[in-house]
Design an enzyme around this catalytic site. Structure first.
Site, PDB file in Angstrom:
ATOM      1  N   SER A   1       0.907  -1.177   0.100  1.00 35.76           N
ATOM      2  CA  SER A   1       0.043   0.014  -0.158  1.00 35.76           C
ATOM      3  C   SER A   1       0.880   1.283   0.203  1.00 35.76           C
ATOM      4  O   SER A   1       2.126   1.212   0.162  1.00 35.76           O
ATOM      5  CB  SER A   1      -1.052  -0.054   1.085  1.00 35.76           C
ATOM      6  OG  SER A   1      -1.684  -0.940   0.858  1.00 35.76           O
ATOM      7  N   GLY A   2       0.406   2.474  -0.269  1.00 40.84           N
ATOM      8  CA  GLY A   2       1.064   3.670  -0.003  1.00 40.84           C
ATOM      9  C   GLY A   2       1.194   4.126  -1.611  1.00 40.84           C
ATOM     10  O   GLY A   2       1.671   5.161  -1.722  1.00 40.84           O
ATOM     11  N   HIS A   3       0.668   3.422  -2.583  1.00 34.69           N
ATOM     12  CA  HIS A   3       0.826   4.159  -4.005  1.00 34.69           C
ATOM     13  C   HIS A   3      -0.505   4.396  -4.637  1.00 34.69           C
ATOM     14  O   HIS A   3      -0.579   4.579  -5.810  1.00 34.69           O
ATOM     15  CB  HIS A   3       1.302   2.903  -4.805  1.00 34.69           C
ATOM     16  CG  HIS A   3       2.637   2.113  -4.288  1.00 34.69           C
ATOM     17  ND1 HIS A   3       3.695   2.845  -4.098  1.00 34.69           N
ATOM     18  CD2 HIS A   3       2.901   1.189  -3.847  1.00 34.69           C
ATOM     19  CE1 HIS A   3       4.534   2.210  -3.562  1.00 34.69           C
ATOM     20  NE2 HIS A   3       4.195   0.957  -3.730  1.00 34.69           N
TER      21      HIS A   3
ATOM     22  N   HIS B   1       8.971   3.674  -3.239  1.00 35.70           N
ATOM     23  CA  HIS B   1       8.870   3.066  -1.896  1.00 35.70           C
ATOM     24  C   HIS B   1       9.905   3.669  -1.069  1.00 35.70           C
ATOM     25  O   HIS B   1      10.281   3.633   0.323  1.00 35.70           O
ATOM     26  CB  HIS B   1       9.511   1.461  -1.882  1.00 35.70           C
ATOM     27  CG  HIS B   1       8.480   0.789  -2.675  1.00 35.70           C
ATOM     28  ND1 HIS B   1       8.730   0.454  -3.777  1.00 35.70           N
ATOM     29  CD2 HIS B   1       7.301  -0.161  -2.151  1.00 35.70           C
ATOM     30  CE1 HIS B   1       7.877  -0.400  -4.269  1.00 35.70           C
ATOM     31  NE2 HIS B   1       6.951  -0.595  -3.624  1.00 35.70           N
TER      32      HIS B   1
END
Ligand SMILES: Nc1ncnc2c1ncn2[C@@H]1O[C@H](COP(=O)(O)OP(=O)(O)O)[C@@H](O)[C@H]1O
Ligand SMILES: Nc1ncnc2c1ncn2[C@@H]1O[C@H](COP(=O)(O)OP(=O)(O)O)[C@@H](O)[C@H]1O
Ligand SMILES: [Mg+2]
Ligand SMILES: [Mg+2]
Ligand SMILES: [Mg+2]
Ligand SMILES: [Mg+2]
Lengths: 331, 213, 331, 213
Positions: free
Chosen positions: A55-57, A219
């Site tokens: 996650s995080g994108h 990332h």
């Protein structure tokens, strides 16, 4: 670290739950293990498309679940590939009897976990193929490295393979299209600031006001090199030229130009970069036939952007133009 | 000879070390990686500890395989498949023997290392945990051949692991996310390598504590 | 200040030029004075919709030019209302013979400049009406203040009035619909970090890691008060409750819930806020019938968000659902 | 009596001061406003200076009106309409007289202030430039009545403006973007008010310089 979250260990769950509530017409959210699939389930006879990763994108990948694109998305923890026990049921959910294509960004963790999940699905009688997306020209591609990373080009692979599946292509054909997109798409990114992973609590690197990182991934890892801050035109040149040269763009090429924000950059700046990237491409004789500008493959709140170029052919253009109805991409 | 009790001591110590060092291991990964290594390992081994009493302990090898399955399915990122494989291969090597010899333990550790190489398409020199694991397997073989007792063997392994982990500092990463930074990966130890060293030291100490009682 | 720009005094021009190149199918960009109008020009017989204001809020307003929404947008300098000499020709371009509605956010500069432009257009024989959007509950509305600010609710006014114009409503009817939306929409925002206006070069205010600004507008000005950082659920409560109470939401209300990012906040966090805002609304018995989550009315790279609630009725819902085809909103 | 030459000196000094103080005026607006005041004023008056030679200078009043049109059409934000109105109203008050009396100048300044009040729906006490402009108009009337010479009058106006600008510090903003911060607008001077004070001081000095030659 200041974030609109409650608890670092709950942020993915709560965010995906919110996503599911906001887009109940498009998706169904499954919990424990967590994955997102199309509302209404898999269409019989259609090849299923599954992607996922850390996650995080966002909006990648859940934001691309829906008609003409993915059938399921598997969000892992922040920047951490999901586990096979989540990917496998997502694969089952995406299967309409015509097999499933896994679209995997080229990171060791993603590749290995999808591999195991594919074996599990295979054992359940589902035919699974994989395409590994590796569009990042910042990283040298050789046997002696982990290979090029998969970054913003993933959007093009998911959109175009999704359209191929939607028009009824079989698994081999959808896989071939996905591979053709991957072979013709390249990206490179820059960071003006780092991002902070919630459970880490501190920025992934420190930059002064006078420095930027060029050749970053998605990332929060540092890039290939740290260079002095420069005007947008120079930065755009540093991103666009390696992409163009790696692809060998020239003369009569028709291309898709994607200027992707890393999450914390104003849209107005992305259009400044787009303007110059386009000029550079046109300066080489290429025609920018399709464009996409916005936050599609992000690194949390990182400031920066990436430039992606996809060499088009008539079929890829037609598939790009085909209807898509997802939370983050729609036409 | 070691049995179920010893294997459980080792696995429990590994798990507890992973949980206790979440932040330290994460910070190590953050230098040139993405910082999730500590979180991944801690969440996975937490699961191992949570389900501890329900793990099949009919034989040390079976036990290790079950642990490997929990890890593969609960740890994301690169570490899940890699550490999962290590436990699975080690367990498979031990088979269903109730008691295992030093030679068998050495073979299991070797199998774990070979499993990671195959899974990770990696080898010694790539600046990964293999740069600690392979020297560990070598050293264990030597100590077993020399007929060292457990105490001596574990002390030797601790020293080997720590030295090997420190030595990763001068390497350039060729695998894992750290490799994307190329030359810039030099100058800091590899997170997985250092985690393994810390784990071996903790196992050494735990063994001493248990032996004292 | 690190930004993907070349020159603070050129950023609006270059960004709008890039926007025009990327969306040539949708818009035409005019320079000197700068404004954006629909590609293909005004549709005869349709009421024209024009909005504008300071830049730095992208995608507002140019991102909303197109079928079912605006006919023209006038971007000023960063956070600075455009001048009448730009608004007037945009009004002429938007005029299809049925008059033009100016959608103006309630800031003194915007109101005055649009007023002058309306006079100029009137002198050219174009009938102009105005609706002043003032949805921000953070600011007290009284005769003794500049009144409530226009913030993210503007998107709802532009979308719904745009749909009314598209279906053929006359100027009085479109104006009435726009006013009805404005009367039923309220917002409140929070900043976790400030933003930096390019020509200022320094952040508009300084916050420590432990502080946030609640009740902010969209121009980087400080909010109503500075409070300690809190979990997302508490912040969401602080934003949603005043909005709900000002609107008097309860029982059988059907609402649109918009969670708007200020530009630098990850989408994942906006969905965490959405989840809780929705729970709060449902806790009061309201039904969240429509949702929008994303960066729509931003403050450059500010981190933070706003919560907007619009009380729906059948007609507003139908108009919200009507087709829209713009760079930033499409269905 | 003043003529075209004096009016040009004043306007040119206003314009140059706005251009020279872009950063200072912007910083003042940034405290509780949005920081664009300096930029807006500088860009607008830059245009006035650029087109300087082409401005209609058939009479002082006409000249002021032309300047007002440039400002209204080239300065965005609140300042364009407000400063534009001030120049337009002042110009209209002077009509097409070639030479203007002190009384006429005082009336023009008063008209500028009234124009801003009407346009901005604002008044003295709202913490805006009116809190300097109105005291200036008052003081000018007094000096004219007292028959003071230009030098004395301008010195008096400088003092009045500076004091009035400083006094805005203790006020709460009721108009403009600064008003959104409520109580928090207290403690810093108003940007428009201070800009006006700086301008008056510069006019005073320019007048002295010109008189010396
Ligand atoms: N291909 C590989 N083979 C063996 N070990 C690897 C490999 N790639 C990474 N590692 C080890 O894994 C550690 C990082 O694990 P983790 O943070 O879970 O990976 P990622 O975040 O890159 O998915 C590294 O410090 C290294 O020791
Ligand atoms: N309604 C008003 N009436 C008179 N003067 C005003 C008013 N609003 C603001 N001002 C003055 O304008 C200055 C700010 O100008 P500017 O920065 O151009 O406005 P904004 O950015 O709010 O559009 C304030 O410092 C104040 O002196
Ligand atoms: Mg990771
Ligand atoms: Mg990692
Ligand atoms: Mg302004
Ligand atoms: Mg201002």
């Amino acid at each position: 670290m200041k974030k609109l979250i409650n608890d670092p260990s709950r942020v993915v769950d709560e965010s995906v739950e919110g996503f599911g509530l906001a887009h109940a017409d498009l998706v169904a959210v499954h919990t424990d293990p967590i994955f997102v699939s199309r509302a209404g389930g898999a269409r019989q006879g259609k090849v299923g498309l599954v992607s996922g990763g850390g996650s995080g994108h966002e909006p990648l990948h859940a934001g691309f679940v829906g008609l003409g694109m993915l059938d399921a998305a598997v969000p892992g923890a922040m920047f951490t590939s999901p586990t096979p026990d989540a990917i496998a049921p997502a694969t089952v959910a995406a299967n309409g009897g015509a097999g499933v294509l896994h679209i995997v960004k080229n990171y060791t963790g993603d590749v290995l976990n999808f591999e195991t999940a594919a074996e599990l699905a295979d054992a359940d009688g589902i035919e699974v193929r994989s395409v590994i997306v590796n569009d990042d020209v910042a990283v040298e591609d050789s046997l002696y490295t982990a290979g090029r990373r998969g970054v913003a080009g993933t959007v093009a692979v998911e959109k175009i393979a999704g359209a191929a599946a939607e028009r009824g292509d079989d698994l081999a054909a959808v896989t071939a299209i996905a591979e053709r997109v991957n072979a013709n798409v390249r990206s490179m990114g820059v960071a003006l600031s780092a991002c902070t992973v919630p459970h880490a609590g501190v920025p992934s690197f420190e930059l002064t006001e006078a420095e930027i990182e060029i050749g970053i991934g998605i990332h929060g890892e540092p890039g290939r090199r740290r260079i002095p801050m420069a005007p947008a035109d120079e930065i755009t040149e540093m991103l666009t030229t390696p992409v163009i040269e790696d692809l060998g763009i020239g003369g009569s090429d028709q291309v898709l130009l994607l200027v992707n924000g890393m999450g914390g950059t104003p849209l107005s700046e992305l259009y400044v970069v787009y303007r110059t990237a386009r000029r550079i491409l046109e300066g080489r004789g290429a025609t920018v036939a399709r464009s996409l500008v916005g936050n599609y493959v992000t690194s949390l709140e990182m400031q920066g952007c990436s430039v992606t170029v996809l060499r088009l052919d008539d079929e890829l253009t037609t598939l790009w133009d085909a209807p898509v109805h997802t939370a983050a991409l729609r036409w | 000879m070691s049995g179920q009790q010893e294997v459980e001591l080792v696995v429990r110590t590994i798990a507890q070390t992973a949980v206790d060092n979440e932040k330290y291991f994460g910070d190590l990964d953050a230098v040139v990686g993405d910082g999730d290594f500590g979180y991944s390992l801690a969440r996975g081994f937490e699961k191992v500890l949570e389900g501890w009493d329900d793990l099949d302990r009919s034989a040390p090898g079976t036990f290790l395989k079950k642990v490997g399955i929990v890890i593969s399915s609960r740890i994301g990122g690169t570490s899940g498949p890699i550490w999962g494989t290590a436990f699975l291969r080690a367990g498979a090597t031990l088979g269903d023997a109730q008691e295992v010899t030093g030679e068998q333990v050495a073979a299991a550790l070797r199998a774990a290392a070979e499993g990671i190489k195959a899974r990770g398409n990696s080898d010694v020199g790539d600046k990964t945990l293999l740069d600690v694991l392979v020297p560990l397997a070598d050293r264990l073989e030597q100590e077993v051949q020399a007929g060292s007792d457990a105490r001596t063997t574990l002390e030797a392994l601790s020293t080997t692991a720590r030295e090997a982990a420190e030595a990763t500092k001068d390497m350039i990463a060729k695998r894992g996310r750290a490799s994307y930074t190329g030359e810039r990966s030099r100058g800091s130890v590899d997170a997985g390598a250092m985690a393994l060293a810390v784990i071996v030291e903790q196992v050494d100490q735990a063994w001493q504590r248990e032996a004292l009682r």
